[in-house]
Design an enzyme around this catalytic site. Structure first.
Site, PDB file in Angstrom:
ATOM      1  N   ASP A 175       0.817  -1.220   0.000  1.00  0.00           N
ATOM      2  CA  ASP A 175       0.000   0.000   0.000  1.00  0.00           C
ATOM      3  C   ASP A 175       0.846   1.264   0.000  1.00  0.00           C
ATOM      4  O   ASP A 175       0.694   2.126  -0.857  1.00  0.00           O
ATOM      5  CB  ASP A 175      -0.908   0.042   1.236  1.00  0.00           C
ATOM      6  CG  ASP A 175      -2.130  -0.847   1.088  1.00  0.00           C
ATOM      7  OD1 ASP A 175      -2.469  -1.209  -0.055  1.00  0.00           O
ATOM      8  OD2 ASP A 175      -2.734  -1.168   2.126  1.00  0.00           O
ATOM      9  N   ARG A 209      -1.095   4.895  16.510  1.00  0.00           N
ATOM     10  CA  ARG A 209      -1.425   5.864  15.466  1.00  0.00           C
ATOM     11  C   ARG A 209      -1.199   7.333  15.842  1.00  0.00           C
ATOM     12  O   ARG A 209      -0.619   8.078  15.052  1.00  0.00           O
ATOM     13  CB  ARG A 209      -2.859   5.648  14.959  1.00  0.00           C
ATOM     14  CG  ARG A 209      -3.029   4.364  14.138  1.00  0.00           C
ATOM     15  CD  ARG A 209      -2.045   4.316  12.990  1.00  0.00           C
ATOM     16  NE  ARG A 209      -2.259   3.202  12.073  1.00  0.00           N
ATOM     17  CZ  ARG A 209      -1.543   2.082  12.056  1.00  0.00           C
ATOM     18  NH1 ARG A 209      -0.586   1.901  12.934  1.00  0.00           N
ATOM     19  NH2 ARG A 209      -1.779   1.141  11.158  1.00  0.00           N
ATOM     20  N   ASP A 256      -8.084   3.628  11.659  1.00  0.00           N
ATOM     21  CA  ASP A 256      -6.776   4.274  11.595  1.00  0.00           C
ATOM     22  C   ASP A 256      -6.821   5.627  10.885  1.00  0.00           C
ATOM     23  O   ASP A 256      -6.152   6.578  11.291  1.00  0.00           O
ATOM     24  CB  ASP A 256      -5.767   3.350  10.907  1.00  0.00           C
ATOM     25  CG  ASP A 256      -5.407   2.150  11.780  1.00  0.00           C
ATOM     26  OD1 ASP A 256      -5.462   2.302  13.014  1.00  0.00           O
ATOM     27  OD2 ASP A 256      -5.078   1.086  11.242  1.00  0.00           O
ATOM     28  N   SER A 281      -3.674  -9.161   6.765  1.00  0.00           N
ATOM     29  CA  SER A 281      -3.210  -7.788   6.885  1.00  0.00           C
ATOM     30  C   SER A 281      -2.737  -7.603   8.330  1.00  0.00           C
ATOM     31  O   SER A 281      -3.473  -7.846   9.278  1.00  0.00           O
ATOM     32  CB  SER A 281      -4.359  -6.834   6.549  1.00  0.00           C
ATOM     33  OG  SER A 281      -4.137  -5.601   7.178  1.00  0.00           O
TER      34      SER A 281
HETATM   35  N1  ARG Z   1      -9.048  -3.151  14.663  1.00  0.00           N
HETATM   36  C1  ARG Z   1      -7.832  -2.674  15.211  1.00  0.00           C
HETATM   37  C2  ARG Z   1      -7.914  -1.193  15.444  1.00  0.00           C
HETATM   38  O1  ARG Z   1      -8.754  -0.545  14.899  1.00  0.00           O
HETATM   39  C3  ARG Z   1      -6.633  -3.078  14.390  1.00  0.00           C
HETATM   40  C4  ARG Z   1      -6.429  -2.325  13.129  1.00  0.00           C
HETATM   41  C5  ARG Z   1      -5.296  -2.864  12.355  1.00  0.00           C
HETATM   42  N2  ARG Z   1      -4.836  -1.885  11.406  1.00  0.00           N
HETATM   43  C6  ARG Z   1      -4.232  -2.181  10.282  1.00  0.00           C
HETATM   44  N3  ARG Z   1      -3.857  -1.183   9.534  1.00  0.00           N
HETATM   45  N4  ARG Z   1      -4.023  -3.404   9.896  1.00  0.00           N
HETATM   46  O2  ARG Z   1      -7.163  -0.665  16.198  1.00  0.00           O
END
Ligand code: ARG
Length: 419
Positions: free
Chosen positions: A14, A94, A123, A173
């Site tokens: 990505d 994040r 995110d 992922s």
């Molecule tokens: N569901 C989790 C969260 O919102 C994990 C997200 C994982 N993010 C990713 N870019 N793979 O914090």
């Protein structure tokens, strides 16, 4: 003059495609930024890939200590957990990534920052909100949210532009840092399918874990874990150690249906051996050292704090205020907790603290007891006063002793009346 963009860069498909796409679509100069949050990757390889994709500059920032001190430790003190299940690893990372993007953008004279989040997740919210709170003049670009490419189309785009992709054959992922590993998509998209063993890297599948139990003693000072089995350890080392130790015993797998901020229900799988073990131990120590009133009130604060962090509002003044409350509660949360781990399960089996509110002289059933049992009589008299009055009034009116469960004939009589 070309616009300059600082991109949060992981080196994956990505964000590699993002570099080229920002150059093409925005005619921008791209600076890449990779943070070390303890995810244990080959950072020199990421730097090389950034250069190969045509970024004009690459920054690699070791943010492990900052992540630990300002994000993970407050979360331990707060027993940070979303929906009672998710220890917030990605969610905590994040806002720090966003903060560093802003720092680099400002020092490099960039007008925009970019990140590889999709338009379906949490995110994007965490990144956008934090950047815009820190520097309202910066533009935020989320190419993946804009471009609408499928993974296959991304691969074609990458090939066309000669972008070298990490030979990762993962069907999942992944996002990982010191505090946990988030695993999504692939076969996990069917919530009725058990995650295959191949999804896990930190945790030994419980059926392959040792046949005898393991013990670990975690020592806390004011809510912060500082010793393992009585010897001091630096925070990063300590968390890595617990991740490995608990993981070896099959502890740390989480599988749940999570409510994303954007309304989507999503199947999320995590590995978080240290987070689960340390928070369980910390909660137990609080149970020993805090009053019932403190515990009760703090539970609501924990829920609210976890929600703010999950939903991208790290910068909300309420989060700062709740942090101050939690810090105050932690002054007495010092002591040692012994945890037993066995084939995927964990249980606190021992606890001690110089601030323990547990008083043997009060709780013992032996002769040594100093608790005055006669004072319980007067206490009970007043404690149940209103319940007794209410019960008496109800039974005077209906002739029934237990108004919650009236006899059948009486409810039938009532039915007849209402006809
Ligand atoms: N569901 C989790 C969260 O919102 C994990 C997200 C994982 N993010 C990713 N870019 N793979 O914090």
């Amino acid at each position: 003059m070309k616009e300059r963009v600082v991109l949060a860069y992981s080196g994956g498909l990505d964000t590699s495609v993002c570099v080229k796409w920002l150059q093409e679509k925005y005619d921008a100069e791209v600076i890449t930024l990779t943070l070390d949050l303890g995810q244990q990757e080959d950072f020199s390889e990421i730097a090389a890939r950034s250069k190969a994709t045509g970024a004009i500059k690459h920054f690699q920032v070791d943010a492990k200590e900052e992540f630990l001190t300002n994000y993970v430790l407050p979360s331990i003190k707060t027993n940070g957990m979303y929906q009672g299940k998710y220890p917030l690893a990605t969610a905590l990372g994040r806002p720090l990534i966003a903060t560093k993007l802003v720092e680099v953008a400002e020092s490099e004279g960039a007008t925009a920052v970019a990140h590889g989040s999709t338009g379906k997740g949490n995110d994007q919210v965490r990144m956008d909100v934090t950047v815009r709170a820190l520097d309202p003049n910066l533009k935020v670009i989320a190419p993946v949210r804009e471009w609408n490419m499928s993974r296959d189309e991304e691969l074609v785009y990458a090939k066309k532009h000669g972008i070298k992709i990490k030979p990762s054959n993962s069907i999942f992922s992944i996002d990982q840092n010191l505090w946990g590993r988030s695993i999504e998509s692939g076969p996990l998209e069917d919530p009725n399918t058990e995650p295959p063993d191949s999804a896990f890297e930190w945790v030994t599948p419980p059926h392959k874990a040792p046949d005898s139990a393991g013990y670990i003693e975690i020592g806390f000072v004011e809510g912060v874990p500082v010793t393992i089995d009585r010897s001091e350890m630096n925070g990063l080392e300590l968390i890595r150690h617990v991740n490995q130790f608990a993981g070896r015993y099959g502890v740390g797998i989480i599988d749940h249906i999570e409510d994303r901020l954007v309304g989507i229900k999503s199947r999320e799988v995590y590995e978080a051996p240290a987070a689960l073990t340390i928070i369980e131990a910390h909660k137990d120590l609080e149970q020993l050292t805090l009053t019932r009133n403190e515990l009760d009130f703090k539970a609501g604060v924990e829920r609210e704090w976890s929600w703010l962090v999950y939903s991208g509002l790290w910068m909300d003044p309420l989060r700062f205020a709740l942090d101050s409350f939690v810090r105050t509660t932690q002054r007495r949360v010092s002591g040692t907790i012994r945890v037993k781990l066995y084939k995927g399960g964990l249980r606190v089996v021992g606890r001690s603290s110089k601030n323990s509110l547990y008083t043997s002289a009060l709780s013992t059933y032996t002769k040594a007891s100093t608790f005055d049992q006669s004072s319980a009589v007067g206490f009970i008299e007043l404690w149940g006063l209103q319940s007794r009055i209410a019960a008496k009034i109800a039974s005077d009116a209906t002739g029934e002793k237990n108004v919650e469960h009236p006899k059948r004939k009486q409810s039938q009589a009532l039915k007849q009346k209402s006809k």
